[in-house]
Design a protein around this motif. Sequence first.
Motif, PDB file in Angstrom:
ATOM      1  N   LEU A 100       0.660  -1.060   0.083  1.00 56.45           N
ATOM      2  CA  LEU A 100       0.209  -0.035   0.131  1.00 56.45           C
ATOM      3  C   LEU A 100       0.958   1.270   0.405  1.00 56.45           C
ATOM      4  O   LEU A 100       0.190   1.654  -0.674  1.00 56.45           O
ATOM      5  CB  LEU A 100      -1.285   0.383   1.470  1.00 56.45           C
ATOM      6  CG  LEU A 100      -1.867  -0.725   1.122  1.00 56.45           C
ATOM      7  CD1 LEU A 100      -2.377  -1.143   2.621  1.00 56.45           C
ATOM      8  CD2 LEU A 100      -2.992  -1.111  -0.165  1.00 56.45           C
ATOM      9  N   ALA A 101       1.807   1.385   0.769  1.00 56.45           N
ATOM     10  CA  ALA A 101       2.730   2.317   1.083  1.00 56.45           C
ATOM     11  C   ALA A 101       3.515   2.322  -0.901  1.00 56.45           C
ATOM     12  O   ALA A 101       4.017   4.136  -0.811  1.00 56.45           O
ATOM     13  CB  ALA A 101       3.477   1.956   1.211  1.00 56.45           C
ATOM     14  N   ALA A 102       3.827   1.111  -1.449  1.00 57.14           N
ATOM     15  CA  ALA A 102       4.366   1.479  -2.882  1.00 57.14           C
ATOM     16  C   ALA A 102       2.548   1.500  -3.822  1.00 57.14           C
ATOM     17  O   ALA A 102       4.114   2.625  -5.144  1.00 57.14           O
ATOM     18  CB  ALA A 102       4.808  -0.003  -3.363  1.00 57.14           C
ATOM     19  N   THR A 103       1.796   1.957  -3.095  1.00 49.05           N
ATOM     20  CA  THR A 103       0.750   2.530  -4.659  1.00 49.05           C
ATOM     21  C   THR A 103       0.493   3.466  -4.218  1.00 49.05           C
ATOM     22  O   THR A 103      -0.440   3.294  -3.467  1.00 49.05           O
ATOM     23  CB  THR A 103      -0.232   1.115  -4.673  1.00 49.05           C
ATOM     24  OG1 THR A 103       0.571  -0.167  -4.771  1.00 49.05           O
ATOM     25  CG2 THR A 103      -0.992   0.603  -5.419  1.00 49.05           C
ATOM     26  N   PRO A 104       0.432   4.106  -5.069  1.00 44.27           N
ATOM     27  CA  PRO A 104      -0.872   4.920  -6.166  1.00 44.27           C
ATOM     28  C   PRO A 104      -1.620   5.060  -5.082  1.00 44.27           C
ATOM     29  O   PRO A 104      -2.380   4.226  -5.653  1.00 44.27           O
ATOM     30  CB  PRO A 104      -0.178   6.040  -6.917  1.00 44.27           C
ATOM     31  CG  PRO A 104       0.905   5.108  -7.646  1.00 44.27           C
ATOM     32  CD  PRO A 104       1.023   3.857  -6.965  1.00 44.27           C
ATOM     33  N   THR A 105      -2.526   6.826  -4.806  1.00 43.71           N
ATOM     34  CA  THR A 105      -3.933   6.198  -4.257  1.00 43.71           C
ATOM     35  C   THR A 105      -3.629   6.333  -5.360  1.00 43.71           C
ATOM     36  O   THR A 105      -4.036   7.551  -6.516  1.00 43.71           O
ATOM     37  CB  THR A 105      -4.128   8.097  -3.333  1.00 43.71           C
ATOM     38  OG1 THR A 105      -3.523   6.919  -1.884  1.00 43.71           O
ATOM     39  CG2 THR A 105      -5.758   7.345  -2.669  1.00 43.71           C
ATOM     40  N   PRO A 106      -5.557   5.864  -5.961  1.00 40.06           N
ATOM     41  CA  PRO A 106      -6.433   5.555  -6.704  1.00 40.06           C
ATOM     42  C   PRO A 106      -6.826   7.793  -6.971  1.00 40.06           C
ATOM     43  O   PRO A 106      -7.326   7.821  -6.041  1.00 40.06           O
ATOM     44  CB  PRO A 106      -7.879   4.998  -6.517  1.00 40.06           C
ATOM     45  CG  PRO A 106      -7.518   4.442  -5.427  1.00 40.06           C
ATOM     46  CD  PRO A 106      -5.456   4.692  -5.409  1.00 40.06           C
ATOM     47  N   ARG A 107      -6.236   7.816  -8.027  1.00 41.69           N
ATOM     48  CA  ARG A 107      -7.074   9.643  -8.107  1.00 41.69           C
ATOM     49  C   ARG A 107      -9.047   9.789  -8.911  1.00 41.69           C
ATOM     50  O   ARG A 107      -9.642   8.866  -8.599  1.00 41.69           O
ATOM     51  CB  ARG A 107      -6.604  10.691  -9.911  1.00 41.69           C
ATOM     52  CG  ARG A 107      -4.969  10.608  -9.241  1.00 41.69           C
ATOM     53  CD  ARG A 107      -4.501  10.333 -10.264  1.00 41.69           C
ATOM     54  NE  ARG A 107      -3.093  11.357 -10.469  1.00 41.69           N
ATOM     55  CZ  ARG A 107      -2.347  12.178  -9.981  1.00 41.69           C
ATOM     56  NH1 ARG A 107      -3.052  13.244  -9.496  1.00 41.69           N
ATOM     57  NH2 ARG A 107      -1.341  12.117  -9.955  1.00 41.69           N
ATOM     58  N   LEU A 108      -8.883  10.774  -7.815  1.00 47.37           N
ATOM     59  CA  LEU A 108     -11.058  10.614  -8.312  1.00 47.37           C
ATOM     60  C   LEU A 108     -11.331  11.142  -9.416  1.00 47.37           C
ATOM     61  O   LEU A 108     -10.024  12.137 -10.467  1.00 47.37           O
ATOM     62  CB  LEU A 108     -11.219  11.937  -7.696  1.00 47.37           C
ATOM     63  CG  LEU A 108     -11.047  11.585  -5.572  1.00 47.37           C
ATOM     64  CD1 LEU A 108     -11.654  13.109  -4.807  1.00 47.37           C
ATOM     65  CD2 LEU A 108     -11.947  10.552  -5.608  1.00 47.37           C
ATOM     66  N   ALA A 109     -12.127  10.651 -10.281  1.00 45.89           N
ATOM     67  CA  ALA A 109     -12.292  10.570 -11.452  1.00 45.89           C
ATOM     68  C   ALA A 109     -12.874  12.541 -11.591  1.00 45.89           C
ATOM     69  O   ALA A 109     -13.756  13.287 -10.755  1.00 45.89           O
ATOM     70  CB  ALA A 109     -13.306   9.487 -11.848  1.00 45.89           C
ATOM     71  N   VAL A 110     -12.100  12.807 -12.880  1.00 45.17           N
ATOM     72  CA  VAL A 110     -13.378  14.554 -13.527  1.00 45.17           C
ATOM     73  C   VAL A 110     -14.010  13.978 -14.946  1.00 45.17           C
ATOM     74  O   VAL A 110     -13.122  12.946 -15.661  1.00 45.17           O
ATOM     75  CB  VAL A 110     -12.333  15.264 -14.182  1.00 45.17           C
ATOM     76  CG1 VAL A 110     -12.526  16.286 -14.216  1.00 45.17           C
ATOM     77  CG2 VAL A 110     -11.141  15.626 -12.657  1.00 45.17           C
TER      78      VAL A 110
END
Length: 230
Positions: free
Chosen positions: A215-225
């Motif tokens: 989890l530390a190495a994986t970017p947080t999913p971005r919110l969709a626009v």
Amino acid sequence: MTHTLSATRHPASVTSAARPAARRALTGGAAAGPLFLALGVAQGLARDGFDFTRNAISQLALGEAGWIQTVNFLLTGVLLIMGATGLRRALRGGTGGTWGPVLVGVFGASFWAAAIFPADAGAGFPAGAPDTATLSGHGAAHMVAGTVGYLALCAAFVVLARPLAARGHHGWARASRLVPVAVLAGFTASAAFVPAFTAGAGLGLLWLAAVTARLAATPTPRLAVTPANR
């Protein structure tokens, strides 16, 4: 043409700002399990009379050199709670962001309780101890702390499977739902075979380290626009 966010911008900005601090905390959390096990194994090999086939690692807190294992419990608790704060920052506003960190925090606190209430002597350790242990008040508290802590950890694995899946780690998510079964099986078998408990506890600690590092190495999913009001 105007655009609106499908969710508010605030959670994303907070997560982005907290990411460096979250990763530092997650690094501490990932180190907790391997450090605890390494120190425990080293002590077990060095302490006279300790037998991994008969004695639990918790018993290393007994005897003249027991303070080393007590410090190990305390330090591991600190690192696990640090990891829980890192998970809270990393998962804030997303799936598993509330209960995952809380359950890992409970697991960390159980190590402090284990340090305060030591296990009972028995199975010939420390040297001169009888083969059959008599359950004392502090020994019972130690057992309760361990039970609550590892049940919380198993629940945390199930909760953390969701953010793993959300980041595309579906194999990790499936494994995170299966590891609790192996951990609990080890605890169940420990009445007849002490190493089963050590194996179950060790598996739980190492899988938590692996999940925390992932989890530390994986970017947080971005919110969709999404486009709106064309």
